[in-house]
Design an enzyme around this catalytic site. Structure first.
Site, PDB file in Angstrom:
ATOM      1  N   ASP A 160      -8.373   8.764   0.006  1.00 54.63           N
ATOM      2  CA  ASP A 160      -9.370   8.773   1.419  1.00 54.63           C
ATOM      3  C   ASP A 160     -10.165  10.418   0.740  1.00 54.63           C
ATOM      4  OD1 ASP A 160      -7.505   7.271   3.362  1.00 54.63           O
ATOM      5  OD2 ASP A 160      -6.394   8.556   2.876  1.00 54.63           O
ATOM      6  N   HIS A 188      -2.744   8.608   6.611  1.00 49.50           N
ATOM      7  CA  HIS A 188      -3.918   7.739   6.015  1.00 49.50           C
ATOM      8  C   HIS A 188      -3.601   6.288   7.116  1.00 49.50           C
ATOM      9  CE1 HIS A 188      -5.150   4.926   2.661  1.00 49.50           C
ATOM     10  NE2 HIS A 188      -3.084   5.265   2.929  1.00 49.50           N
TER      11      HIS A 188
HETATM   12  N1  LIG Z   1      -2.274   5.933   0.384  1.00 50.45           N
HETATM   13  C1  LIG Z   1      -3.403   5.436   0.221  1.00 50.45           C
HETATM   14  O1  LIG Z   1      -4.306   5.667   0.040  1.00 50.45           O
HETATM   15  C2  LIG Z   1      -2.767   3.025  -0.360  1.00 50.45           C
HETATM   16  C3  LIG Z   1      -1.776   2.825  -0.029  1.00 50.45           C
HETATM   17  N2  LIG Z   1      -1.113   1.855  -0.554  1.00 50.45           N
HETATM   18  C4  LIG Z   1      -0.592   1.503  -0.328  1.00 50.45           C
HETATM   19  O2  LIG Z   1       0.358   1.017  -1.673  1.00 50.45           O
HETATM   20  C5  LIG Z   1       1.415   0.345  -1.740  1.00 50.45           C
HETATM   21  C6  LIG Z   1       1.569  -0.651  -2.703  1.00 50.45           C
HETATM   22  O3  LIG Z   1       0.823  -1.901  -2.741  1.00 50.45           O
HETATM   23  P1  LIG Z   1       0.343  -2.726  -4.259  1.00 50.45           P
HETATM   24  O4  LIG Z   1       0.216  -2.469  -5.755  1.00 50.45           O
HETATM   25  O5  LIG Z   1      -1.802  -3.536  -3.495  1.00 50.45           O
HETATM   26  O6  LIG Z   1       1.235  -3.782  -3.776  1.00 50.45           O
HETATM   27  P2  LIG Z   1       1.750  -5.503  -4.466  1.00 50.45           P
HETATM   28  O7  LIG Z   1       2.330  -5.806  -3.323  1.00 50.45           O
HETATM   29  O8  LIG Z   1       0.769  -5.760  -5.196  1.00 50.45           O
HETATM   30  O9  LIG Z   1       2.606  -4.905  -4.756  1.00 50.45           O
HETATM   31  C7  LIG Z   1       4.341  -3.933  -4.248  1.00 50.45           C
HETATM   32  C8  LIG Z   1       5.134  -3.764  -5.195  1.00 50.45           C
HETATM   33  O10 LIG Z   1       5.830  -3.089  -4.725  1.00 50.45           O
HETATM   34  C9  LIG Z   1       7.345  -3.756  -4.781  1.00 50.45           C
HETATM   35  N3  LIG Z   1       8.349  -3.184  -4.389  1.00 50.45           N
HETATM   36  C10 LIG Z   1       9.185  -3.596  -2.854  1.00 50.45           C
HETATM   37  N4  LIG Z   1       9.615  -3.036  -2.482  1.00 50.45           N
HETATM   38  C11 LIG Z   1      10.449  -2.735  -3.869  1.00 50.45           C
HETATM   39  C12 LIG Z   1      11.545  -1.416  -3.434  1.00 50.45           C
HETATM   40  N5  LIG Z   1      12.415  -1.655  -2.823  1.00 50.45           N
HETATM   41  N6  LIG Z   1      11.891  -0.600  -4.796  1.00 50.45           N
HETATM   42  C13 LIG Z   1      10.840  -1.199  -6.411  1.00 50.45           C
HETATM   43  N7  LIG Z   1       9.853  -1.549  -5.938  1.00 50.45           N
HETATM   44  C14 LIG Z   1      10.145  -2.441  -4.208  1.00 50.45           C
HETATM   45  C15 LIG Z   1       7.328  -5.043  -5.000  1.00 50.45           C
HETATM   46  O11 LIG Z   1       7.581  -6.284  -5.786  1.00 50.45           O
HETATM   47  C16 LIG Z   1       5.870  -5.431  -5.702  1.00 50.45           C
HETATM   48  O12 LIG Z   1       5.854  -5.586  -6.979  1.00 50.45           O
HETATM   49  C17 LIG Z   1       1.362  -0.533  -0.512  1.00 50.45           C
HETATM   50  O13 LIG Z   1       2.518  -0.105   0.874  1.00 50.45           O
HETATM   51  C18 LIG Z   1      -0.227  -0.411   0.027  1.00 50.45           C
HETATM   52  O14 LIG Z   1      -0.619  -0.573   1.347  1.00 50.45           O
HETATM   53  C19 LIG Z   1      -2.728   0.901  -0.719  1.00 50.45           C
HETATM   54  C20 LIG Z   1      -3.818   1.469  -1.199  1.00 50.45           C
HETATM   55  C21 LIG Z   1      -3.953   2.993  -0.359  1.00 50.45           C
HETATM   56  O1  LIG Z   2      -5.076  -0.447   3.858  1.00 47.45           O
HETATM   57  C1  LIG Z   2      -4.373  -1.169   2.884  1.00 47.45           C
HETATM   58  O2  LIG Z   2      -3.210  -1.368   2.994  1.00 47.45           O
HETATM   59  C2  LIG Z   2      -4.539  -0.110   1.468  1.00 47.45           C
HETATM   60  C3  LIG Z   2      -4.637   1.449   1.770  1.00 47.45           C
HETATM   61  O3  LIG Z   2      -4.257   2.182   2.509  1.00 47.45           O
HETATM   62  C4  LIG Z   2      -5.786   1.577   1.187  1.00 47.45           C
HETATM   63  O4  LIG Z   2      -7.123   1.213   0.324  1.00 47.45           O
HETATM   64  O5  LIG Z   2      -5.897   2.870   1.764  1.00 47.45           O
END
Ligand SMILES: NC(=O)C1=CN([C@@H]2O[C@H](COP(=O)(O)OP(=O)(O)OC[C@H]3O[C@@H](n4cnc5c(N)ncnc54)[C@H](O)[C@@H]3O)[C@@H](O)[C@H]2O)C=CC1
Ligand SMILES: O=C([O-])CC(=O)C(=O)O
Length: 329
Positions: A160, A188
Site C-alpha cells: 500500500d 490492509h
Molecule cells: N498484505 C498484502 O499486501 C497482500 C496480501 N496478499 C495475500 O497473500 C496471500 C497469498 O497470495 P497468493 O500467493 O496470490 O495466493 P495463492 O493462492 O497463489 O497461494 C497461496 C498458497 O498458500 C498455500 N497454503 C494454504 N494454506 C497453507 C498452510 N496452512 N500452510 C502453508 N501453505 C498454505 C496454498 O497451497 C497456496 O499454494 C493471499 O492471502 C493474498 O490475499 C496478496 C497481495 C498483497
Molecule cells: O486483494 C487481494 O487479495 C490482494 C491484496 O491484498 C492486494 O493486492 O492488496
C-alpha cells in the site's frame, strides 16, 4: 559471504507470491548481498509437489547465496530454527463465505503457525504476515507465541505504501525517490488511510504541493485503497510480483534500516501511539535501525486524517473482537 546462512521460512511457497518471492530471496535481495540464506518452504500436502518443482528451478538458478532448500508440510518442522518467517499462505475468501468464516479458516492456519514459531524459531525471529486478512492473521499468530517478543510480529502494508508513493509521484510529475515520509495507517483493507499531510516532495509538504482536496479524497485515497481490486480486475489474479516486491522491501528495511530522513509503513503491534488501542496490529510510520523498528512519534494528525485513521482502526477492533469470540486470540 561473511556469515552463516540465515534460515528463511516461506509459507504458501507454491503460490503465486511464493513464485515471485523465492528467487529474489535466493538472489540476496531480502537480506543483502553479504548474507547467505537457507530456504525452508511450507506448503499444504497437496501443494508440496509444486513446491518441489519451484525448488528444482531455484537449484537451476545456481544462486551463490542460496545455501539450501528444505520443503515441509508440517509447520513445526518448517519453523525450526527460523530467523525470518514470511507467512504468505492463507485461506482466500471464496464465494458465499462470510467474513467470520474467513477469519475462522485463517485461524486454523495462523494459530498452529504461531505455536510452531513459539516452539522452535530462533531467538531473533522476525515475522512478516502477508496472507490476508494480514493484520488480524498476524494478531492470531502473535497470540499463540507468548515467548516471542510481540513486536516481532508484523503485517504487510508496504505494498500500500509503495502504491501510494507511486500514485503521488505520478500526480506531481516527480520521481518516486522525491517522495518521503508517506504513511499508511490502519488495516490492509479498503479502509486503510494513505496520509500525505506529513509526507514531503522534494522537501516541500506533499499535501500543499498537491493542493487538491478533491483529488485526495476522490481519486488518490480510493485508488490506493482499492488497488488490489483494480489489479484483480485487470489481471484476473491478485497482485503477486508487486506483493513479493513489497515483502522484500519490508524485511530488507527492517533488517538493514530505513534511509535517514525517511520512514516506511509497517503493520505492527500498537503501543497505544496515536490513539490506536494497544496490541492491535495496525499500520504506522516506522523507522528501522539496527534490526529493530520504532513508531515515529509526534506527527500532527489533522481532523481529516483523524477520522480516516479512526475508521480503519475501528475495523481492526471489529476483526479482533470477532477472532476473540472465536477463541482464536
Ligand atoms: N498484505 C498484502 O499486501 C497482500 C496480501 N496478499 C495475500 O497473500 C496471500 C497469498 O497470495 P497468493 O500467493 O496470490 O495466493 P495463492 O493462492 O497463489 O497461494 C497461496 C498458497 O498458500 C498455500 N497454503 C494454504 N494454506 C497453507 C498452510 N496452512 N500452510 C502453508 N501453505 C498454505 C496454498 O497451497 C497456496 O499454494 C493471499 O492471502 C493474498 O490475499 C496478496 C497481495 C498483497
Ligand atoms: O486483494 C487481494 O487479495 C490482494 C491484496 O491484498 C492486494 O493486492 O492488496
Amino acid at each position: 559471504m561473511t556469515q552463516a546462512p540465515v534460515n528463511v521460512t516461506v509459507t504458501g511457497a507454491a503460490g503465486q507470491i511464493g513464485y515471485a518471492l523465492l528467487f529474489r530471496i535466493a538472489s540476496g535481495q531480502l537480506l543483502g548481498q553479504d548474507t547467505p540464506v537457507r530456504l525452508r518452504l511450507l506448503e499444504i500436502p497437496q501443494a508440496v509437489k509444486a513446491a518441489e518443482g519451484t525448488a528444482l528451478e531455484l537449484e537451476d538458478g545456481a544462486f551463490p547465496l542460496l545455501a539450501g532448500i528444505d520443503i515441509f508440510d508440517d509447520p513445526k518442522q518448517a519453523f525450526e530454527g527460523t530467523n525470518v518467517a514470511l507467512l504468505v499462505g492463507a485461506r482466500p475468501r471464496t464465494k458465499g463465505m462470510e467474513r467470520g468464516d474467513l477469519l475462522e479458516a485463517n485461524g486454523g492456519i495462523f494459530k498452529p503457525q504461531g505455536e510452531a514459531i513459539n516452539a522452535g524459531a530462533a531467538d531473533d525471529v522476525k515475522v512478516l504476515v502477508v496472507g490476508n486478512p494480514a493484520n488480524t492473521n498476524a494478531l492470531i499468530a502473535k497470540a499463540h507465541a507468548p515467548d516471542v517478543p510481540a513486536e516481532r510480529f508484523t503485517a504487510m502494508t508496504r505494498l500500500d505504501h509503495n502504491r501510494a508513493v507511486a500514485q503521488l509521484a505520478k500526480k506531481l510529475g516527480v520521481a518516486v525517490t522525491d517522495i518521503r515520509k508517506l504513511t499508511i495507517w490502519g488495516n490492509h483493507s479498503a479502509t486503510q488511510y494513505p496520509d500525505i499531510f506529513n509526507a514531503e516532495v522534494k522537501g516541500q509538504n506533499a499535501a500543499e504541493a498537491v493542493n487538491d482536496q478533491a483529488w485526495l479524497e476522490n481519486e488518490f485515497i480510493p485508488r490506493v485503497a482499492k488497488r488490489g481490486a483494480e489489479i484483480i480486475e485487470a489481471r484476473g489474479a491478485s497482485s503477486a510480483a508487486s506483493a513479493a516486491n513489497a515483502a522484500i522491501d519490508h524485511v530488507y528495511d527492517w533488517v538493514n534500516g530505513t534511509p535517514e530522513g525517511d520512514w516506511v509503513s509497517m503493520g505492527v503491534p500498537s503501543d497505544g501511539s496515536y490513539g490506536v488501542p494497544e496490541g492491535l496490529i495496525s499500520s504506522f510510520p516506522v523507522v528501522c535501525k539496527n534490526g529493530s523498528y520504532e513508531i515515529v512519534q509526534g506527527l500532527e494528525i489533522n481532523d481529516f486524517s483523524r477520522s480516516r485513521i479512526d475508521a480503519s482502526v475501528g475495523e481492526l477492533v471489529e476483526e479482533r473482537d470477532a477472532v476473540t469470540k472465536l477463541g482464536l486470540v
